[in-house]
Design a protein around this motif. Structure first.
Motif, PDB file in Angstrom:
ATOM      1  N   GLU A  26       0.854  -1.182   0.000  1.00 44.25           N
ATOM      2  CA  GLU A  26       0.000   0.000   0.000  1.00 44.25           C
ATOM      3  C   GLU A  26       0.888   1.229   0.000  1.00 44.25           C
ATOM      4  O   GLU A  26       1.710   1.421   0.896  1.00 44.25           O
ATOM      5  CB  GLU A  26      -0.925   0.002   1.218  1.00 44.25           C
ATOM      6  N   THR A  28       1.095   5.507  -1.817  1.00 45.61           N
ATOM      7  CA  THR A  28       0.458   6.505  -2.676  1.00 45.61           C
ATOM      8  C   THR A  28       1.217   6.572  -4.001  1.00 45.61           C
ATOM      9  O   THR A  28       2.383   6.151  -4.098  1.00 45.61           O
ATOM     10  CB  THR A  28       0.437   7.906  -2.036  1.00 45.61           C
ATOM     11  N   SER A  29       0.552   7.127  -5.001  1.00 47.34           N
ATOM     12  CA  SER A  29       1.209   7.231  -6.305  1.00 47.34           C
ATOM     13  C   SER A  29       2.466   8.101  -6.219  1.00 47.34           C
ATOM     14  O   SER A  29       3.484   7.783  -6.836  1.00 47.34           O
ATOM     15  CB  SER A  29       0.235   7.777  -7.347  1.00 47.34           C
ATOM     16  N   GLN A  31       4.408   8.504  -3.533  1.00 46.12           N
ATOM     17  CA  GLN A  31       5.436   7.719  -2.839  1.00 46.12           C
ATOM     18  C   GLN A  31       6.049   6.681  -3.779  1.00 46.12           C
ATOM     19  O   GLN A  31       7.262   6.445  -3.749  1.00 46.12           O
ATOM     20  CB  GLN A  31       4.848   7.023  -1.614  1.00 46.12           C
ATOM     21  N   ASP A  63      -1.798  11.929  -3.743  1.00 48.69           N
ATOM     22  CA  ASP A  63      -2.173  11.183  -2.541  1.00 48.69           C
ATOM     23  C   ASP A  63      -3.011   9.939  -2.816  1.00 48.69           C
ATOM     24  O   ASP A  63      -3.467   9.295  -1.881  1.00 48.69           O
ATOM     25  CB  ASP A  63      -2.955  12.098  -1.592  1.00 48.69           C
ATOM     26  N   GLN A  64      -3.260   9.633  -4.085  1.00 46.73           N
ATOM     27  CA  GLN A  64      -4.081   8.466  -4.401  1.00 46.73           C
ATOM     28  C   GLN A  64      -3.404   7.198  -3.882  1.00 46.73           C
ATOM     29  O   GLN A  64      -2.263   6.908  -4.212  1.00 46.73           O
ATOM     30  CB  GLN A  64      -4.296   8.357  -5.908  1.00 46.73           C
ATOM     31  N   LEU A  65      -4.125   6.444  -3.047  1.00 47.18           N
ATOM     32  CA  LEU A  65      -3.571   5.220  -2.479  1.00 47.18           C
ATOM     33  C   LEU A  65      -3.674   4.086  -3.483  1.00 47.18           C
ATOM     34  O   LEU A  65      -4.737   3.829  -4.047  1.00 47.18           O
ATOM     35  CB  LEU A  65      -4.306   4.838  -1.192  1.00 47.18           C
TER      36      LEU A  65
END
Length: 83
Positions: A26, A28-29, A31, A63-65
């Motif tokens: 898991e 974020t995009s 990260q 921030d999209q997970l």
């Protein structure tokens, strides 16, 4: 582990067309992008122009997970100039 595919300018900057990277399941995009840039710092040059795709779906850096499965494909697609 995910398969990262590099196209056009991103392949030139990374010095390869594909590789397998270990990243958190898991993430974020943004990260995920940062993890890839840690391995290939020169990719930071195209950060503002790059198109990112995960499992063949475009993803904005932010921030999209993402919930990644082993073997998922992540594509780094820089802008392609036409004429």
């Amino acid at each position: 582990q995910v398969s990262v595919l590099y196209f056009a300018k991103s392949a030139e900057l990374a010095g390869l067309r594909c590789e397998t990277l270990s990243v958190p399941r898991e993430i974020t995009s943004l990260q995920l992008w940062e993890e890839i840039v840690k391995v290939h710092p020169r990719l930071a040059l195209i950060r503002d122009q790059v198109v990112f795709a995960v499992r063949q779906e475009y993803v904005l850096l932010g921030d999209q997970l993402l919930v990644l499965q082993p073997g998922d494909e992540v594509a780094i697609i820089p802008p392609i100039s036409g004429g």
